[in-house]
Design a protein around this motif. Structure first.
Motif, mmCIF file in Angstrom:
data_model
loop_
_atom_site.group_PDB
_atom_site.id
_atom_site.type_symbol
_atom_site.label_atom_id
_atom_site.label_comp_id
_atom_site.label_asym_id
_atom_site.label_seq_id
_atom_site.Cartn_x
_atom_site.Cartn_y
_atom_site.Cartn_z
ATOM 1 N N SER A 1 40.127 49.904 28.003
ATOM 2 C CA SER A 1 39.826 51.223 28.566
ATOM 3 C C SER A 1 38.558 51.739 27.908
ATOM 4 O O SER A 1 38.139 51.254 26.847
ATOM 5 C CB SER A 1 40.974 52.208 28.324
ATOM 6 O OG SER A 1 41.161 52.422 26.933
ATOM 7 N N GLY B 1 35.705 46.350 29.896
ATOM 8 C CA GLY B 1 36.546 45.309 30.457
ATOM 9 C C GLY B 1 36.442 43.968 29.770
ATOM 10 O O GLY B 1 35.643 43.772 28.847
ATOM 11 N N TRP C 1 27.885 46.704 36.738
ATOM 12 C CA TRP C 1 29.127 46.665 37.506
ATOM 13 C C TRP C 1 28.906 47.168 38.925
ATOM 14 O O TRP C 1 29.356 46.550 39.900
ATOM 15 C CB TRP C 1 30.200 47.493 36.808
ATOM 16 C CG TRP C 1 31.494 47.521 37.561
ATOM 17 C CD1 TRP C 1 31.985 48.542 38.318
ATOM 18 C CD2 TRP C 1 32.434 46.453 37.671
ATOM 19 N NE1 TRP C 1 33.192 48.183 38.883
ATOM 20 C CE2 TRP C 1 33.491 46.903 38.497
ATOM 21 C CE3 TRP C 1 32.497 45.166 37.146
ATOM 22 C CZ2 TRP C 1 34.583 46.111 38.813
ATOM 23 C CZ3 TRP C 1 33.590 44.370 37.453
ATOM 24 C CH2 TRP C 1 34.613 44.835 38.271
ATOM 25 N N THR C 2 28.185 48.283 39.046
ATOM 26 C CA THR C 2 27.922 48.841 40.372
ATOM 27 C C THR C 2 27.077 47.891 41.215
ATOM 28 O O THR C 2 27.306 47.734 42.420
ATOM 29 C CB THR C 2 27.210 50.199 40.245
ATOM 30 O OG1 THR C 2 28.050 51.101 39.501
ATOM 31 C CG2 THR C 2 26.909 50.790 41.610
ATOM 32 N N ASN D 1 29.361 45.266 42.514
ATOM 33 C CA ASN D 1 30.505 45.813 43.231
ATOM 34 C C ASN D 1 30.026 47.015 44.031
ATOM 35 O O ASN D 1 30.432 48.154 43.777
ATOM 36 C CB ASN D 1 31.614 46.233 42.270
ATOM 37 C CG ASN D 1 32.271 45.058 41.578
ATOM 38 O OD1 ASN D 1 33.183 44.433 42.105
ATOM 39 N ND2 ASN D 1 31.786 44.742 40.385
ATOM 40 N N GLY E 1 38.705 45.479 45.682
ATOM 41 C CA GLY E 1 39.200 44.802 44.507
ATOM 42 C C GLY E 1 40.582 44.223 44.723
ATOM 43 O O GLY E 1 41.144 44.275 45.830
ATOM 44 N N PRO F 1 37.650 48.109 43.014
ATOM 45 C CA PRO F 1 37.508 47.155 41.914
ATOM 46 C C PRO F 1 37.373 47.852 40.572
ATOM 47 O O PRO F 1 36.717 48.885 40.454
ATOM 48 C CB PRO F 1 36.237 46.382 42.277
ATOM 49 C CG PRO F 1 35.487 47.249 43.229
ATOM 50 C CD PRO F 1 36.527 48.034 43.965
ATOM 51 N N SER F 2 38.009 47.269 39.556
ATOM 52 C CA SER F 2 38.007 47.849 38.216
ATOM 53 C C SER F 2 37.480 46.831 37.214
ATOM 54 O O SER F 2 37.918 45.677 37.220
ATOM 55 C CB SER F 2 39.423 48.258 37.812
ATOM 56 O OG SER F 2 39.484 48.543 36.414
ATOM 57 N N PRO F 3 36.559 47.241 36.350
ATOM 58 C CA PRO F 3 36.054 46.304 35.338
ATOM 59 C C PRO F 3 37.119 45.895 34.329
ATOM 60 O O PRO F 3 36.933 44.917 33.605
ATOM 61 C CB PRO F 3 34.924 47.084 34.660
ATOM 62 C CG PRO F 3 35.264 48.521 34.887
ATOM 63 C CD PRO F 3 35.932 48.574 36.221
ATOM 64 N N TYR F 4 38.248 46.611 34.282
ATOM 65 C CA TYR F 4 39.321 46.298 33.339
ATOM 66 C C TYR F 4 40.331 45.313 33.925
ATOM 67 O O TYR F 4 41.172 44.787 33.196
ATOM 68 C CB TYR F 4 40.047 47.584 32.917
ATOM 69 C CG TYR F 4 39.099 48.639 32.404
ATOM 70 C CD1 TYR F 4 38.491 48.507 31.157
ATOM 71 C CD2 TYR F 4 38.783 49.752 33.188
ATOM 72 C CE1 TYR F 4 37.592 49.469 30.701
ATOM 73 C CE2 TYR F 4 37.885 50.712 32.734
ATOM 74 C CZ TYR F 4 37.296 50.554 31.488
ATOM 75 O OH TYR F 4 36.400 51.496 31.042
ATOM 76 N N ASN F 5 40.252 45.071 35.220
ATOM 77 C CA ASN F 5 41.145 44.132 35.875
ATOM 78 C C ASN F 5 40.469 42.768 35.913
ATOM 79 O O ASN F 5 39.433 42.607 36.554
ATOM 80 C CB ASN F 5 41.454 44.598 37.295
ATOM 81 C CG ASN F 5 42.519 43.740 37.968
ATOM 82 O OD1 ASN F 5 42.769 42.602 37.579
ATOM 83 N ND2 ASN F 5 43.143 44.285 39.012
ATOM 84 N N ASP G 1 39.193 41.356 39.123
ATOM 85 C CA ASP G 1 37.952 41.921 39.650
ATOM 86 C C ASP G 1 36.758 41.543 38.782
ATOM 87 O O ASP G 1 35.667 41.231 39.281
ATOM 88 C CB ASP G 1 38.050 43.445 39.721
ATOM 89 C CG ASP G 1 39.112 43.926 40.699
ATOM 90 O OD1 ASP G 1 39.405 43.198 41.673
ATOM 91 O OD2 ASP G 1 39.654 45.026 40.481
#
Length: 318
Positions: free
Chosen positions: A96, A105, A114-115, A118, A124, A129-133, A136
């Motif tokens: 987080s 992430g 990231w943007t 994505n 995602g 989409p999440s950089p922590y997943n 993804d």
């Protein structure tokens, strides 16, 4: 006068193009195929990889790499290891928030990057989409590497440098990727001569021995490239000179159109500056003592950007 100059320029360009095509054809004939730096997405996982990489992450690395031909999954896995220990790290930004550099992430993306990979509308694994997943983040890292030169193995080092602008980082990722790839099988029985088979069998027995510049074996702490080839052929009763430059000229050089056979010596550099040698083992692979920090291993003979020189065949009467 101008027409003659234009004609001369065009003729020179055409000659250079033909030479480049001929060189590429010779290399293709010699190897049967061009080998990517660390293999392909189908590279088998080493025992270290299966022990260290969580099963869900391993699957994600392999699936993502398959979308970018020429990008080995082992490279993605090495990035994940270095950046976050495959998401297990408790450092800020992994699960987080962000660290002091703004990275987020398991693959450590900064917001702008990231943007970029994505864009709006990207779907995602669980909605946005999440950089922590990892489901993804790993595909996003693949898209970035592929766009920066990893596709078809054109510039893997450049792609890694774009990920983290440091040469030490590139080397660390590639070394970790080597450890995650299971070495291909080496079958000395396919060697054309007893001497070649014995040399390959000896070299295979040295896999994992540390690199040591000037080293002649484990009793000294390791091998360098020519120390390994000299010792391998000594086990078969063939004496080679100590250094790669002399080995190149002391053995029978083959034309680039010749098929490389197991046991042949493959050289890198120029005729006046031979700096590396390995022992061919078939299927575009060689056993080598590559460089400091990387032990004796099975690796590709040819890949984009290396300076392959040629192949020779040791003989008993050298």
């Amino acid at each position: 006068m101008i027409a003659r100059i234009v004609t001369a320029i065009f003729s020179t360009f055409l000659l250079l193009l033909l030479l480049a095509v001929a060189a590429a054809a010779a290399l293709f004939n010699a190897f049967g195929k061009v080998v990517n730096p660390a293999g392909s997405a189908a590279v088998a996982a080493s025992a270290q990889a299966t022990a260290d990489i969580p099963a869900d992450y391993l699957t994600l690395y392999q699936q993502a790499a398959a979308t970018c031909p020429g990008l080995p999954w082992t490279v993605l896995a090495a990035i994940g290891k270095i950046e976050s220990d495959h998401g297990r790290s408790d450092l800020p930004g992994v699960k987080s928030g962000a660290n002091g550099s703004g990275a987020m992430g398991p693959m450590q993306f900064i917001a702008d990057t990231w943007t970029a990979y994505n864009p709006p509308g990207t779907v995602g694994a669980a909605g946005a989409p999440s950089p922590y997943n990892p489901a993804d983040a790993i595909p996003a890292a693949t898209r970035k590497l592929c766009a920066e030169g990893a596709r078809d193995g054109k510039d893997l080092r450049g792609a890694l440098f774009s990920y983290n602008h440091a040469t030490w980082y590139v080397n660390q990722v590639l070394d970790q990727a080597d450890q995650y790839a299971a070495p291909p099988a080496v079958n000395a029985a396919t060697a054309p001569t007893d001497a070649a088979a014995k040399a390959i069998a000896f070299a295979r027995g040295q896999l994992g021995v540390p690199y040591l510049w000037g080293g002649d074996g484990p009793s000294e702490g390791g091998y360098d490239c020519s120390g390994l080839t000299k010792a391998a052929y000594a086990s078969a009763g063939i004496t080679l000179p100590r250094v790669a430059q002399d080995q190149y000229y002391a053995t029978t050089r083959l034309p680039n159109s010749a098929d490389i056979q197991p046991g042949d010596l493959v050289f890198f550099g120029t005729p006046t500056n031979v700096h590396h040698v390995g022992i061919a083992v078939g299927n575009g692979q060689m056993i080598e003592a590559p460089r400091p920090g990387v032990p004796v291993r099975v690796g590709p003979i040819l890949y984009p950007g290396n300076d392959y020189l040629g192949v020779t065949r040791p003989r008993a009467d050298v």
